[in-house]
Design an enzyme around this catalytic site. Sequence first.
Site, PDB file in Angstrom:
ATOM      1  CG  HIS A 101      -1.766  -1.004   1.551  1.00 47.04           C
ATOM      2  ND1 HIS A 101      -1.385  -2.137   2.211  1.00 47.04           N
ATOM      3  CD2 HIS A 101      -3.102  -1.147   1.304  1.00 47.04           C
ATOM      4  CE1 HIS A 101      -2.441  -2.938   2.359  1.00 47.04           C
ATOM      5  NE2 HIS A 101      -3.487  -2.370   1.811  1.00 47.04           N
ATOM      6  CG  ASP A 104       1.710  -0.998   3.394  1.00 41.74           C
ATOM      7  OD1 ASP A 104       0.984  -0.699   4.339  1.00 41.74           O
ATOM      8  OD2 ASP A 104       1.373  -1.772   2.470  1.00 41.74           O
TER       9      ASP A 104
HETATM   10  C1  XUL Z   1      -7.672  -6.575   4.446  1.00 41.67           C
HETATM   11  C2  XUL Z   1      -6.869  -6.983   3.281  1.00 41.67           C
HETATM   12  C3  XUL Z   1      -5.983  -5.939   2.698  1.00 41.67           C
HETATM   13  C4  XUL Z   1      -5.868  -6.005   1.211  1.00 41.67           C
HETATM   14  C5  XUL Z   1      -5.112  -4.873   0.603  1.00 41.67           C
HETATM   15  O1  XUL Z   1      -8.522  -7.546   4.912  1.00 41.67           O
HETATM   16  O2  XUL Z   1      -6.914  -8.124   2.873  1.00 41.67           O
HETATM   17  O3  XUL Z   1      -4.742  -6.037   3.310  1.00 41.67           O
HETATM   18  O4  XUL Z   1      -5.265  -7.195   0.813  1.00 41.67           O
HETATM   19  O5  XUL Z   1      -5.643  -3.645   0.899  1.00 41.67           O
END
Ligand code: XUL
Length: 438
Positions: A101, A104
């Site tokens: 992300h 992150d």
């Molecule tokens: C949350 C989840 C996230 C997504 C990416 O449940 O799975 O980490 O994978 O935003």
Amino acid sequence: MAEFFPTVPRIAYEGPKSANPFAFKYYNAERLVLGKAMREHLPFALAWWHALGANGVDMFGPGTADKSFGKTPGTMEHAYAKVDAGFELMGKLGIGYFCFHDVDLVPEADTIGETNKRLDEITDYLLKKMGETGIRCLWGTANMFSNPRFMNGAGSSNSLDVYCHAAAQIKKALELTVKLGGRGYVFWGGREGYESLLNTDMKFELDNIASLMRMAVAYGRSIGFKGDFLIEPKPKEPMKHQYDYDAATAIGFLKAYGLDGDFKMNIEANHATLAGHTFQHDLRVSAVSGMLGSIDANQGDYLIGWDTDEFPFNVYETTLAMYEVLKAGGIPGGFNFDAKNRRGSYTPEDIAHAFILGMDTFALGLLRAAAIIEDGRIDQFVKDRYASFDSGLGRKIRSGEATLAELAAIAEANGAPALPGSGRQEYLESVFNSVLFG
Ligand code: XUL
Ligand code: CO
């Protein structure tokens, strides 16, 4: 350069009899399975947020794991240390990809301009490390659920300002994904949902989410993004109801808004089970629509009603999952370990053990799924089960040429139909076990 995991050696394949806790028992990267190397069947990825971020914090207490990597969290020095630690870990485990992300990678600044500058800087460093190691980016995404501004969602927000901010984050995250050569771009609609219909205009929110996705596709394609856009369905948590409930719902949404040409599914095991399905179910639903794009590899706990994001351990589940993947001809994405250590397993060695477990569990699933396919009894049974549709009237129905009146006339002439053949579920389950453990 300082080592961050000094007690973790390079992990090699030693085979099922090995008692070495730092060895693969089943994941043998170069081993050919159905004519293809395991490494190619299973492009594994490290999730930046869990492996380098999650420290075990929960609502009952603080973190137990030290993920500072010798620097102060919330600083750019820490962001750089995470890159070094992440590449050391991936190198030692032989993991070829990572997922991220935006937030992150760097601490979020007060303005998006400053955050973006930090992102430019860290991705320059990531590119350098990628060049040195050959490690690649599987997918990128924007975190549009943690910051309080996203309390009512991003695309589904009632606030125009928040909606624009989400657009800015997606734009940047897409640019970073292209810069890093990511195979996919994920939308996990964490807060794209509602708590109460008393304050919610559902149609308005769905239209707005679709518009945001449409703009993202147009922008992504304009800057050269050739990969798949992916929706990661999840029924609930953090919201009571999330619009991307499961694969079937997300695919229906994409088709209704004409987005199905650019999007596929990123199926997460624990999300499927939260929706009341098996992991295999959501993989099959995606595959039959030609929309099986990628996998978030983890598992949930059937006794707990939330997303526990455990490293996969259940070989039945991974075998059934890999059966779906093999039958679908593989997946264009990969296997992102969206998984974290339990709070009580907090040492650097525990992180290595978790990845070894996850990689071995999927490798074993791949081997056993290939054996099921090679055995052929289950596939043959399914084929034979529908054999009455193979010729004559059955074929006419399958090709869409029969009429209801024609079928009714035949049914009346034939009298009551015989019972359909036995489904032989228990027999097939025993075949499955004998292939798994025989
Ligand atoms: C949350 C989840 C996230 C997504 C990416 O449940 O799975 O980490 O994978 O935003
Ligand atoms: Co996920």
